[in-house]
Design an enzyme around this catalytic site. Structure first.
Site, short mmCIF file in Angstrom:
data_model
loop_
_atom_site.label_atom_id
_atom_site.label_comp_id
_atom_site.label_asym_id
_atom_site.label_seq_id
_atom_site.Cartn_x
_atom_site.Cartn_y
_atom_site.Cartn_z
N HIS A 165 0.83 -1.22 0.00
CA HIS A 165 0.00 0.00 0.00
C HIS A 165 0.86 1.26 0.00
O HIS A 165 0.45 2.30 0.51
CB HIS A 165 -0.96 0.03 1.19
CG HIS A 165 -1.67 -1.27 1.42
ND1 HIS A 165 -2.83 -1.61 0.77
CD2 HIS A 165 -1.35 -2.33 2.19
CE1 HIS A 165 -3.21 -2.82 1.15
NE2 HIS A 165 -2.32 -3.29 2.01
N SER A 286 14.52 21.39 -16.60
CA SER A 286 13.33 22.18 -16.90
C SER A 286 13.78 23.49 -17.52
O SER A 286 14.83 24.03 -17.16
CB SER A 286 12.57 22.44 -15.61
OG SER A 286 11.71 23.55 -15.77
N LYS A 292 15.52 21.52 -11.40
CA LYS A 292 14.90 20.24 -11.74
C LYS A 292 15.82 19.26 -12.48
O LYS A 292 16.61 19.64 -13.32
CB LYS A 292 13.66 20.47 -12.61
CG LYS A 292 12.53 21.18 -11.93
CD LYS A 292 11.92 20.36 -10.81
CE LYS A 292 11.06 19.25 -11.36
NZ LYS A 292 9.68 19.62 -11.61
N GLU A 299 9.40 7.92 -17.20
CA GLU A 299 8.06 8.49 -17.41
C GLU A 299 7.55 8.16 -18.82
O GLU A 299 6.40 7.79 -19.01
CB GLU A 299 8.07 10.00 -17.19
CG GLU A 299 8.18 10.39 -15.72
CD GLU A 299 8.31 11.89 -15.52
OE1 GLU A 299 7.72 12.66 -16.31
OE2 GLU A 299 9.00 12.31 -14.58
#
Ligand code: ARG
Length: 470
Positions: A165, A286, A292, A299
């Site tokens: 979980h 970024s 970043k 992804e």
């Protein structure tokens, strides 16, 4: 222009039957050459095997076969060098090559299609193409599995929290966690090998749908092309694409596994978690936020998984309404199939490389383990081994956890007396039980997370990958 000369003078292969040329948009709509030319090597291979069979069976002459071979050698060189003139008006890879062959060698080129149809020709080409693709993907899958094993071998005893979980559950080792992905990839490899066997059958001889009246030798063609067997029914041979769908299903499962790993890499790399870092070459920055470093590759792999699922659904849907035998719908099988193979192959290739650039941060993993009572189950097991029924042990430990929570500390920071207040069965030896190292070492059975078990599992996995598993 007579029907007999159409093929050499620019008419379509069927213009004898029609009174007007096809509309330009229809020509573009029905053409597939701009994507199916990717199968040109397989098309030439299949044609050469077919021609050799025709000659052996006395259906064409030896001079015809020699001409066909000579023409195909030229065509091969033209396509390879980029000088081949692919023509939309000739619809697909098969007609483009046949037409060029006829232009180069004359009548022999026109004899090539004897006893054959584009229906069994295209089915053969796709199977040959997919077989080659499966072999490439299988070797990339092996490289990915090897990379997983190498990373696991560097961390057989690096503790990290195991989650259920997405909450800290019990300690595991990072190596053990990675071996879970090795198991998934091993099943993916097995599925692909299965799919290869069903793909590797010869449709040629089925002709348009009913077989052919010529004295063909299908077994010879199958041997020439390395097929393990024949498609036994001509209608089935030209019409079903279940092998391509099966491949997409295998690919969908493999991508699903890669997507799960992607998700974990993304979470692990989040500064909030900080378990790993990915090498810069797999990340991007970024354009606005200078701080970043984004895990673009995982992804994208997660995103591309959706695209592969889409191809699987697309192909299933393409097939479901088709009456026997061949229908032009089937021309739509190629783009999803090609894209699925490309996506899986590239994802595996990049992952094998990316895993070698993973920088592991054992300190962060350990720090995460020291919050969340990861050894609570070990304490319960300890009490059970001293005679307490498991439910009672569970209750006692739950109360201990509550106290630790009030104190804002971990179980191993409670005093012995405090622990004994929940069960008098607790003794000084509990320290080892509550430690991460003790928790890991206690799970030493096959399939468990103990460093010794992980080392043994890595040994078995390496033998499996090397092909000499016992
Ligand atoms: N380009 C076609 C395909 O991909 C080849 C078969 C065409 N056959 C036909 N009867 N129109 O399926």
């Amino acid at each position: 222009m007579t029907e007999a000369t159409n093929a050499t003078t620019g008419g379509s292969a069927w213009s004898g039957r029609f009174s007007e040329p096809v509309a330009e948009l229809v020509q573009r709509y029905t053409a597939s050459v701009f994507f199916d030319r990717r199968m040109w090597r397989q098309d030439i291979r299949g044609s050469l095997a077919h021609a050799a069979m025709l000659e052996r069976q006395g259906i064409i002459g030896a001079a015809d076969l020699a001409d066909i071979r000579r023409g195909m050698t030229i065509i091969e060189a033209e396509i390879e060098s980029g000088s081949f003139n692919w023509n939309l008006a000739d619809e697909d890879v098969h007609l483009n090559i046949e037409k060029r062959l006829t232009a180069l060698v004359g009548d022999a080129g026109k004899r090539l299609h004897t006893g054959r149809s584009r229906n069994d020709q295209v089915a053969t080409d796709i199977r040959l193409w997919l077989r080659d693709e499966i072999d490439t993907i299988a070797s990339r899958l092996d490289a990915y599995r090897a990379a997983l094993l190498d990373l696991a071998a560097a961390h057989p005893d690096t503790p990290m929290p195991g989650f259920t979980h997405l909450q800290v559950a019990q300690p595991v080792t990072f190596g053990h966690h990675l071996l879970a992905y090795f198991e998934m990839a091993t099943r993916d490899a097995g599925r692909l090998a299965d799919c290869r066997r069903r793909t590797n059958r010869l449709p040629l001889g089925a002709a348009a749908l009913a077989g052919t009246t010529y004295p063909i030798d299908r077994e010879f063609v199958a041997r020439e092309l390395g097929f393990e067997g024949l498609c036994e029914n001509s209608l089935d041979a030209v019409s079903d694409r279940d092998f391509a769908i099966e491949f997409c299903a295998c690919a969908a499962l493999a991508m699903m596994h890669l997507s799960r790993l992607s998700e974990e890499l993304i979470i692990w790399m989040s500064p909030r978690v900080g378990f790993i870092d990915l090498a810069d070459r797999f990340c991007t920055g970024s354009s606005i936020m200078p701080q970043k470093k984004n895990p673009d590759v995982p992804e994208l792999a997660r995103g591309k998984t959706g695209r592969v699922y889409g191809h699987l659904t697309g192909l299933l849907t393409l097939m479901k309404g088709q009456p026997l035998a061949y229908n032009k719908d089937n021309q739509e099988d190629k783009e999803p199939l090609f894209d699925t193979a490309d996506t899986l192959r590239d994802t595996l290739t990049i992952f094998a490389d990316m895993l070698r650039g993973v920088q592991v941060k054992p300190q962060s993993m350990l720090a995460a383990l020291s919050q969340g009572y990861a050894t609570a189950t070990d304490l319960a097991d300890y009490l059970v081994k001293k005679g307490l029924p498991f439910r009672d042990a569970h209750e006692a430990v739950a109360r201990a956890v509550r106290l630790a929570e009030q104190r804002g500390c971990e179980l191993d920071q409670l005093t012995l007396d405090e622990l004994r207040s929940f069960s008098t069965l607790v003794d000084a030896d509990v320290t080892q039980v509550l430690s991460v190292g003790g928790s890991l070492a206690a799970r030493a059975h096959r399939g468990g997370t103990a460093p010794a078990a992980v080392r043994a599992a890595i040994g078995r996995a390496r033998a499996l990958l090397a092909g000499n598993a016992t």
